[in-house]
Design an enzyme around this catalytic site. Structure first.
Site, PDB file in Angstrom:
ATOM      1  N   HIS A  66      -8.897  21.067  37.982  1.00  0.00           N
ATOM      2  CA  HIS A  66      -8.112  20.106  38.776  1.00  0.00           C
ATOM      3  C   HIS A  66      -6.811  19.676  38.080  1.00  0.00           C
ATOM      4  O   HIS A  66      -5.816  19.427  38.726  1.00  0.00           O
ATOM      5  CB  HIS A  66      -8.959  18.877  39.144  1.00  0.00           C
ATOM      6  CG  HIS A  66      -9.168  17.895  38.039  1.00  0.00           C
ATOM      7  ND1 HIS A  66     -10.094  18.089  37.040  1.00  0.00           N
ATOM      8  CD2 HIS A  66      -8.544  16.725  37.756  1.00  0.00           C
ATOM      9  CE1 HIS A  66     -10.035  17.062  36.207  1.00  0.00           C
ATOM     10  NE2 HIS A  66      -9.110  16.222  36.612  1.00  0.00           N
ATOM     11  N   LYS A 120      -1.288  20.094  34.184  1.00  0.00           N
ATOM     12  CA  LYS A 120      -0.864  19.330  33.001  1.00  0.00           C
ATOM     13  C   LYS A 120      -0.474  20.244  31.841  1.00  0.00           C
ATOM     14  O   LYS A 120       0.200  19.811  30.913  1.00  0.00           O
ATOM     15  CB  LYS A 120      -1.979  18.378  32.560  1.00  0.00           C
ATOM     16  CG  LYS A 120      -2.090  17.171  33.471  1.00  0.00           C
ATOM     17  CD  LYS A 120      -2.964  16.108  32.870  1.00  0.00           C
ATOM     18  CE  LYS A 120      -2.996  14.881  33.778  1.00  0.00           C
ATOM     19  NZ  LYS A 120      -4.058  13.948  33.395  1.00  0.00           N
ATOM     20  N   HIS A 173      -6.100  15.786  44.377  1.00  0.00           N
ATOM     21  CA  HIS A 173      -7.097  14.907  43.756  1.00  0.00           C
ATOM     22  C   HIS A 173      -6.573  13.510  43.429  1.00  0.00           C
ATOM     23  O   HIS A 173      -7.360  12.628  43.095  1.00  0.00           O
ATOM     24  CB  HIS A 173      -7.738  15.566  42.513  1.00  0.00           C
ATOM     25  CG  HIS A 173      -6.827  15.745  41.342  1.00  0.00           C
ATOM     26  ND1 HIS A 173      -5.969  16.806  41.209  1.00  0.00           N
ATOM     27  CD2 HIS A 173      -6.639  14.997  40.229  1.00  0.00           C
ATOM     28  CE1 HIS A 173      -5.298  16.705  40.072  1.00  0.00           C
ATOM     29  NE2 HIS A 173      -5.688  15.610  39.457  1.00  0.00           N
TER      30      HIS A 173
HETATM   31 FE   LIG Z   1      -7.970  14.461  35.813  1.00  0.00          FE
HETATM   32 FE   LIG Z   2      -4.927  14.696  37.659  1.00  0.00          FE
END
Ligand SMILES: [Fe+2]
Ligand SMILES: [Fe+2]
Length: 305
Positions: A177, A181, A231
């Site tokens: 998810h 990043k 999310h």
């Molecule tokens: Fe997360």
């Molecule tokens: Fe996240």
């Protein structure tokens, strides 16, 4: 340094068989050290009878991740069989970290096998998953967060009697998810201070970045990329990136579990990890405010018992 060659971790050297290894000369040229099809022998590794730094060619990077993933997945099976939760947790974090060094099609799909092993090999998966969740580590990284969210998600799936296929899909969605990043500057992600608006917008972009990475991967289930995208959406439209009110069900489940995991585990200097009950009380307020789905919240709370 020549970008064509990248250094590899010495702890990974014995995993490389198909991938050739190279050494670097004093004049910065490279030579072949280990040809494809052979591994470095144990004796040489034990006594470190090899150049201090060895390299792979950048064009072999995906192949090298695949070799390391396969070796790690075998170790994961062994740790599960011997009932070693600490070994399971550490190897899961290693697998995610290794994969996220080059998060793109060819490496990311290898994590399906990791989730399959957890879901299929754990006859009493809730037990081993609860045990790995109970183990704390000093470093709170994105990889550790993803592993924890996956463990909570599979536990939730087992509690709600999901089919094997749905369980795998939820576990893989959880593990991936936050893949976006990996493309966000680490200084911003772990900044021990309040972020500027610009920095926060950069972090928010991990949702669309994650979607774009997963869109190029060969996963049959569309929910995996939708989960990365949605999310952080909230049912009252207050989330990001789009302020949606209709959220993909898998993204809705992972969104709630993600929030719980961050509240209970993220122990950075400016915020303290909470105990589970306090975290659930905070999430309950968000349920009352219409941000999270009540049924998912109740099922999740029961899955923690
Ligand atoms: Fe997360
Ligand atoms: Fe996240």
């Amino acid at each position: 340094m020549d970008k064509e060659y990248i250094p590899v971790r010495n702890s990974h050297l014995h995993y490389y068989r198909a991938v050739p290894l190279y050494y670097q000369n004093k004049d910065h040229t490279f030579g072949l050290y280990k040809p494809p099809g052979k591994t470095l022998d144990d004796m040489r590794l034990e006594k470190a009878h090899h150049p201090r730094r060895l390299f792979i060619k950048h064009l072999d990077k995906i192949k090298s991740i695949n070799e390391v993933q396969r070796a790690f997945n075998r170790q994961l099976e062994d740790h599960i069989k011997s009932g070693d939760p600490e070994g399971v947790k550490n190897i899961l974090v290693d697998i995610v970290e290794e994969t996220f060094t080059e998060p793109r099609s060819g490496s990311v799909e290898g994590l399906s096998e990791t989730v399959n092993i957890i879901v299929s090999d754990c006859t009493n998966e809730s037990d081993i998953l609860n045990r790995i969740l109970g183990l704390s580590r000093n470093d709170y990284t994105s990889a550790l967060h993803s592993v924890n969210v996956m463990a909570l998600a599979i536990s939730y799936a087992a509690h709600t009697d999901m089919s094997l296929q749905d369980k795998k899909r939820l576990g893989l969605s959880a593990l991936l998810h936050d893949i976006g990043k990996t493309r966000i500057n680490a200084d911003i992600l772990s900044a021990p201070r309040k972020l500027s608006n610009e920095e926060f917008n950069r972090i928010k972009a991990h949702t669309t970045i994650g979607y774009n990475i997963l869109d190029t991967c060969r996963f049959p289930q569309a929910e995996i990329k939708l989960c990365a995208l949605q999310h952080h959406e909230k049912a009252d439209g207050s989330g990001y990136p789009r302020g949606l009110t209709r959220i993909n069900p898998v993204a809705e489940i992972i969104g709630l579990i993600d929030c719980y995991e961050a509240l209970t585990n993220d122990d950075r200097p400016y915020r303290n990890a909470m105990d589970p009950l306090k975290a659930l009380t905070i999430i309950k307020d968000d349920v009352v405010a219409g941000k999270f789905n009540r049924k998912i919240f109740e099922q999740f709370a029961y899955s923690l018992l």
